[in-house]
Design a protein around this motif. Structure first.
Motif, PDB file in Angstrom:
ATOM      1  N   GLY A 250       0.286 -11.348  15.902  1.00 56.73           N
ATOM      2  CA  GLY A 250      -0.009 -12.737  15.601  1.00 56.73           C
ATOM      3  C   GLY A 250       0.882 -13.585  15.295  1.00 56.73           C
ATOM      4  N   PHE A 251       0.957 -14.917  15.177  1.00 60.60           N
ATOM      5  CA  PHE A 251       2.037 -15.708  14.834  1.00 60.60           C
ATOM      6  C   PHE A 251       1.779 -16.033  13.456  1.00 60.60           C
ATOM      7  CE2 PHE A 251      -1.117 -18.666  16.762  1.00 60.60           C
ATOM      8  CZ  PHE A 251      -0.942 -19.711  15.957  1.00 60.60           C
ATOM      9  N   ILE A 252       2.904 -16.440  13.018  1.00 51.52           N
ATOM     10  CA  ILE A 252       2.865 -17.212  11.525  1.00 51.52           C
ATOM     11  C   ILE A 252       3.329 -18.514  11.552  1.00 51.52           C
ATOM     12  CG2 ILE A 252       3.727 -16.993   9.010  1.00 51.52           C
ATOM     13  CD1 ILE A 252       3.110 -14.007   9.137  1.00 51.52           C
ATOM     14  N   ALA A 253       2.871 -19.428  11.085  1.00 55.72           N
ATOM     15  CA  ALA A 253       3.288 -20.807  10.838  1.00 55.72           C
ATOM     16  C   ALA A 253       4.385 -21.031   9.683  1.00 55.72           C
ATOM     17  CB  ALA A 253       2.165 -21.650  10.852  1.00 55.72           C
ATOM     18  N   VAL A 254       5.660 -21.543  10.029  1.00 53.06           N
ATOM     19  CA  VAL A 254       6.685 -21.320   8.904  1.00 53.06           C
ATOM     20  C   VAL A 254       7.366 -22.813   8.957  1.00 53.06           C
ATOM     21  CG1 VAL A 254       6.956 -18.955   9.211  1.00 53.06           C
ATOM     22  CG2 VAL A 254       8.339 -20.368  10.715  1.00 53.06           C
ATOM     23  N   GLU A 255       8.135 -22.846   8.287  1.00 56.20           N
ATOM     24  CA  GLU A 255       9.144 -24.070   8.370  1.00 56.20           C
ATOM     25  C   GLU A 255      10.521 -23.620   7.499  1.00 56.20           C
ATOM     26  OE1 GLU A 255       9.953 -28.402   5.986  1.00 56.20           O
ATOM     27  OE2 GLU A 255       7.841 -27.824   6.188  1.00 56.20           O
ATOM     28  N   PHE A 256      11.743 -23.778   8.415  1.00 53.69           N
ATOM     29  CA  PHE A 256      12.855 -23.571   7.927  1.00 53.69           C
ATOM     30  C   PHE A 256      13.533 -24.389   7.161  1.00 53.69           C
ATOM     31  CE2 PHE A 256      12.441 -20.953  11.780  1.00 53.69           C
ATOM     32  CZ  PHE A 256      12.446 -19.763  11.249  1.00 53.69           C
ATOM     33  N   ASP A 257      13.677 -24.119   6.096  1.00 49.92           N
ATOM     34  CA  ASP A 257      14.160 -25.088   4.813  1.00 49.92           C
ATOM     35  C   ASP A 257      15.507 -25.762   5.381  1.00 49.92           C
ATOM     36  OD1 ASP A 257      13.864 -26.245   2.237  1.00 49.92           O
ATOM     37  OD2 ASP A 257      15.941 -25.403   1.804  1.00 49.92           O
ATOM     38  N   LYS A 258      16.376 -25.217   6.082  1.00 50.27           N
ATOM     39  CA  LYS A 258      17.629 -25.911   6.437  1.00 50.27           C
ATOM     40  C   LYS A 258      18.050 -24.990   7.686  1.00 50.27           C
ATOM     41  CE  LYS A 258      19.276 -24.599   2.518  1.00 50.27           C
ATOM     42  NZ  LYS A 258      18.236 -23.734   1.936  1.00 50.27           N
ATOM     43  N   THR A 259      18.978 -25.796   8.681  1.00 51.74           N
ATOM     44  CA  THR A 259      19.458 -25.092   9.583  1.00 51.74           C
ATOM     45  C   THR A 259      20.566 -24.060   9.350  1.00 51.74           C
ATOM     46  OG1 THR A 259      19.341 -27.272  10.909  1.00 51.74           O
ATOM     47  CG2 THR A 259      20.918 -25.743  11.804  1.00 51.74           C
ATOM     48  N   GLY A 260      20.718 -23.110  10.078  1.00 50.64           N
ATOM     49  CA  GLY A 260      21.668 -21.995   9.663  1.00 50.64           C
ATOM     50  C   GLY A 260      20.942 -20.503  10.274  1.00 50.64           C
ATOM     51  N   THR A 261      21.701 -19.688   9.782  1.00 54.63           N
ATOM     52  CA  THR A 261      21.487 -18.187  10.317  1.00 54.63           C
ATOM     53  C   THR A 261      20.344 -17.547   9.348  1.00 54.63           C
ATOM     54  OG1 THR A 261      23.806 -18.032  10.981  1.00 54.63           O
ATOM     55  CG2 THR A 261      22.763 -15.788  10.438  1.00 54.63           C
ATOM     56  N   TYR A 262      19.442 -16.936   9.956  1.00 56.23           N
ATOM     57  CA  TYR A 262      18.464 -16.145   9.295  1.00 56.23           C
ATOM     58  C   TYR A 262      18.406 -14.800   9.660  1.00 56.23           C
ATOM     59  CZ  TYR A 262      16.761 -20.784   7.653  1.00 56.23           C
ATOM     60  OH  TYR A 262      16.531 -22.165   7.087  1.00 56.23           O
ATOM     61  N   SER A 263      17.960 -14.013   8.721  1.00 58.90           N
ATOM     62  CA  SER A 263      17.657 -12.445   8.967  1.00 58.90           C
ATOM     63  C   SER A 263      16.439 -12.268   8.994  1.00 58.90           C
ATOM     64  CB  SER A 263      18.479 -11.415   7.998  1.00 58.90           C
ATOM     65  OG  SER A 263      18.021 -11.488   6.724  1.00 58.90           O
ATOM     66  N   PHE A 264      15.719 -11.344   9.815  1.00 59.18           N
ATOM     67  CA  PHE A 264      14.472 -10.793   9.710  1.00 59.18           C
ATOM     68  C   PHE A 264      14.536  -9.256  10.029  1.00 59.18           C
ATOM     69  CE2 PHE A 264      14.707 -14.922  11.543  1.00 59.18           C
ATOM     70  CZ  PHE A 264      13.689 -15.666  11.017  1.00 59.18           C
ATOM     71  N   ASP A 265      14.046  -8.662   8.881  1.00 60.19           N
ATOM     72  CA  ASP A 265      13.833  -7.273   8.718  1.00 60.19           C
ATOM     73  C   ASP A 265      12.328  -6.914   8.915  1.00 60.19           C
ATOM     74  OD1 ASP A 265      14.099  -4.565   8.034  1.00 60.19           O
ATOM     75  OD2 ASP A 265      14.520  -4.909   5.913  1.00 60.19           O
ATOM     76  N   LEU A 266      11.970  -6.398  10.034  1.00 59.88           N
ATOM     77  CA  LEU A 266      10.688  -5.898  10.735  1.00 59.88           C
ATOM     78  C   LEU A 266      10.369  -4.633  10.186  1.00 59.88           C
ATOM     79  CD1 LEU A 266      11.708  -8.487  12.240  1.00 59.88           C
ATOM     80  CD2 LEU A 266      10.403  -7.433  14.354  1.00 59.88           C
ATOM     81  N   ARG A 267       9.304  -4.324   9.376  1.00 56.91           N
ATOM     82  CA  ARG A 267       8.931  -3.162   8.950  1.00 56.91           C
ATOM     83  C   ARG A 267       7.577  -2.559   9.051  1.00 56.91           C
ATOM     84  NH1 ARG A 267      12.569  -1.655   3.661  1.00 56.91           N
ATOM     85  NH2 ARG A 267      14.322  -2.448   4.244  1.00 56.91           N
ATOM     86  N   ARG A 268       7.351  -1.391   9.168  1.00 58.03           N
ATOM     87  CA  ARG A 268       6.045  -0.707   9.150  1.00 58.03           C
ATOM     88  C   ARG A 268       5.514  -0.620   7.686  1.00 58.03           C
ATOM     89  NH1 ARG A 268       3.142   4.183  10.241  1.00 58.03           N
ATOM     90  NH2 ARG A 268       0.846   3.901   9.847  1.00 58.03           N
ATOM     91  N   TRP A 269       6.332  -0.363   6.978  1.00 65.24           N
ATOM     92  CA  TRP A 269       6.097  -0.174   5.216  1.00 65.24           C
ATOM     93  C   TRP A 269       6.829  -1.030   4.620  1.00 65.24           C
ATOM     94  CZ3 TRP A 269       2.015   3.223   5.189  1.00 65.24           C
ATOM     95  CH2 TRP A 269       2.080   4.321   6.053  1.00 65.24           C
ATOM     96  N   PRO A 270       6.240  -1.229   3.466  1.00 63.16           N
ATOM     97  CA  PRO A 270       6.636  -2.320   2.513  1.00 63.16           C
ATOM     98  C   PRO A 270       8.005  -1.704   1.759  1.00 63.16           C
ATOM     99  CG  PRO A 270       4.717  -1.393   1.440  1.00 63.16           C
ATOM    100  CD  PRO A 270       4.649  -0.756   2.695  1.00 63.16           C
TER     101      PRO A 270
END
Length: 604
Positions: free
Chosen positions: A496-516
């Motif tokens: 499903g999607f999550i609604a977000v807002e990016f605080d500033k323009t730039g580079t972002y990383s996303f670490d996709l995990r099954r476990w916390p």
């Protein structure tokens, strides 16, 4: 110059003295609200049920609101209580799927207490958003001891938490629960959070500062675990209720021991009905889902005390508490409150005394609409109840309930003054045509307010220094129900999607995990951990806003890694939607990205 300095010192002393004297006179406020229990949970109402002598004693020493109503489930009640506004109007009409996040521009009870010189504390279950800007510390609470999600063991909660074994966040520090020798045998979440509340109170007593302690307990929400102090032979739920009672006894004794019991407003209620002798239960729009006990004790304010308990029978609701506190305590509202954030509840202060002559007609004439949506967007006529008293002078002649289940069902009308269990639907009685017409119009007025902002999303802000790493939880997916750690363990599939807002323009990383991350030493992306192993071959992330897709990228997974990391450059400041997937070798969805750790990496 020396004379001028002496004058300033004297003025400073007098100002501090005035504040100190004012603090001594201003009552403390404690609001206790256990979860998923109601009348039938307490021996005050049900002699052969749980043994709750301390809550029974409080009931007898309190002014009781006998027709007090909340929403039929967790987050909506909390949102309405804290804002004095209907939960659907503030963006909360569910307990998951991002629809439990209270809009960031709303003004809370804690904001107002804090602005009026009170110390503010939150203890246990928040359930109105786990990320910036929705966390309790973003909403006016200075001392925060809490669990994430809507209860122990829910997907955003610290991994493996139960009511018997848990790690909780206390002012942003992770604290593992232990037996604290607090007079109740063993470690249990209710003990832990009541202890933190008492720490907060004690600290402010020493500072001579009035406090507002909001204690929305996460117990007795399922799943139930038998407390160490439980009587032999009782169920886990009954043992939990009796543990709550012991903690209420400890709290009341603490107030006595500290000499502040008489000038502390102690409120006890619950967050939704549990049925019992009333029709319906949790999630119901009948009174069994919305009507709950509510006790108020403040002896110095002539509200209760030993041998001074009494009842107030007027219709009252969660949205009324904020304006009532403001009225009773002379709390000033925040300056320049926008009209769109107008408080909808009404002060019931005039009904708390014994003089009916000052009870305002405008209050008597008002109606309260409560519903239970649990949908992605608000749906008109979904599980609603319009409640209204019909007064003749100082006497209530009818207590109306106009009820409807959905847009295709029929309307129902009940007078619970004579039909408490709502068994006799009198909608067809022509004598009540004008009543039905009036209550339908009340609903239409309420719906207009809901509809104004119903298309908005509450958005997690990513990349703000106030939350350097934002964890996007499957619990908050729009469109898919994955809400409990058990779903993670069994590998429930979905996206499903999550609604977000990016605080500033730039580079972002996303670490996709099954476990916390908290169990990354014990698990990998594909390991079974404490559940089922998933055959994750690849991961995908899509970020877009409207018709503009910023990224839609797929990457192979390393089976020995903890997750799959995407680094996305030039993401623009502003609103967006983030959706993620795990796939197996055949290209089918495999489990879900239950945890997505997002960070701002820089402007390059």
């Amino acid at each position: 110059m020396k004379l001028l300095q002496s004058t300033f010192l004297l003025l400073g002393f007098l100002w501090n003295f005035q504040l100190s004297a004012q603090s001594k006179d201003r009552p403390n406020v404690i609001f206790v609200m256990p979860d998923d229990i109601s009348h039938s949970s307490f021996s005050y109402y049900k002699e052969n049920g749980a043994r709750t002598p301390n809550i029974d004693k409080l009931a007898k020493e309190s002014v009781q609101l006998t027709d007090f109503h909340v929403s039929p489930s967790c987050s909506p009640t909390r949102a309405a209580l804290l804002t004095g506004r209907p939960s659907d109007v503030v963006g909360v009409w569910h307990t998951i799927n991002g629809r439990n996040m209270m809009r960031a521009d709303e003004i809370t009870m804690a904001d107002i207490f804090k602005a009026n010189g009170y110390a503010t504390g939150l203890f246990f279950k928040w359930h109105l958003g786990d990320n910036y800007p929705f966390r309790p510390k973003d909403r006016g609470f200075e001392y925060v001891a809490w669990i994430k999600g809507g209860g122990t063991g829910q997907q955003p909660d610290y991994w493996g938490n139960t009511n018997n074994t848990a790690s909780m966040w206390v002012n942003d520090k992770l604290v593992t629960m232990t037996d604290e020798n607090d007079g109740i045998e063993g470690a249990f979440t209710t003990n832990f959070f009541m202890n933190r509340a008492m720490d907060f109170m004690e600290d402010n007593i020493k500072k001579n500062k009035p406090f507002f302690a909001y204690i929305p307990l996460g117990t007795a929400h399922a799943p139930h675990f038998l407390p160490p102090d439980a009587r032999k032979g009782v169920s886990a739920k009954m043992g939990t209720i009796e543990n709550i009672d012991k903690n209420m006894g400890r709290l009341m004794q603490f107030l006595e021991d500290k000499g502040i019991a008489d000038n502390t407003i102690l409120v006890f209620t619950t967050d939704n009905g549990d049925g019992g002798y009333l029709r319906g239960g949790k999630g119901s729009n009948y009174d069994g889902g919305t009507r709950v006990p509510c006790f108020i004790r403040w002896e110095k304010g002539n509200l209760g005390g030993a041998g001074k308990g009494r009842e107030v029978t007027a219709l009252t609701a969660h949205i009324d508490w904020l304006p009532t506190f403001m009225d009773v305590l002379n709390l000033k509202d925040v300056p320049n409150r926008p009209e769109k954030l107008k408080i909808a509840g009404r002060s019931f202060k005039p009904f708390l005394d014994k003089d009916p002559s000052n009870d305002p007609q405008a209050y008597k004439n008002r109606a309260v609409t409560i519903d239970d949506m649990w949908t992605e967007f608000p749906e008109k006529y979904k599980k609603l109840s319009v409640k209204k008293d019909d007064w003749e002078g100082d006497v209530i002649k009818h207590k109306w309930r106009l009820v409807r289940t959905n847009s295709t069902s029929d309307w129902e009308l009940y007078d619970v003054l004579v039909d408490e269990k709502q068994q006799n639907n009198i909608i067809a009685n022509t004598a009540y045509v004008s009543v039905v017409t009036e209550l339908k119009q009340e609903y239409e007025n309420w719906w207009k307010l809901v509809e104004e902002r119903s298309a908005e999303y509450t958005r997690i802000i990513i990349g703000n220094p106030k939350e350097p790493e934002s964890v996007l939880h499957a619990h908050d997916f729009h469109g898919t129900v994955i809400w409990h750690q058990g779903d993670v363990q069994k590998g429930s599939a979905g996206s499903g999607f999550i609604a977000v807002e990016f605080d500033k323009t730039g580079t972002y990383s996303f670490d996709l995990r099954r476990w916390p991350k908290e169990i990354e030493k014990e698990t990998t992306l594909m390991s079974a951990g404490s559940g089922k192993a998933l055959k994750i071959a690849s991961a995908r992330i899509k970020i877009w806003n409207g018709d503009t897709v910023y990224v839609d990228e797929k990457k192979d997974a390393n089976p020995d890694a903890d997750g799959v990391t995407f680094t996305i450059k030039k993401l623009p400041k502003g609103p967006a939607f983030v959706q993620t997937w795990f796939y197996n070798a055949a290209g089918q969805i495999e489990g879900a990205v239950y945890y997505n750790y997002a960070q701002f990496k820089g402007v390059k």
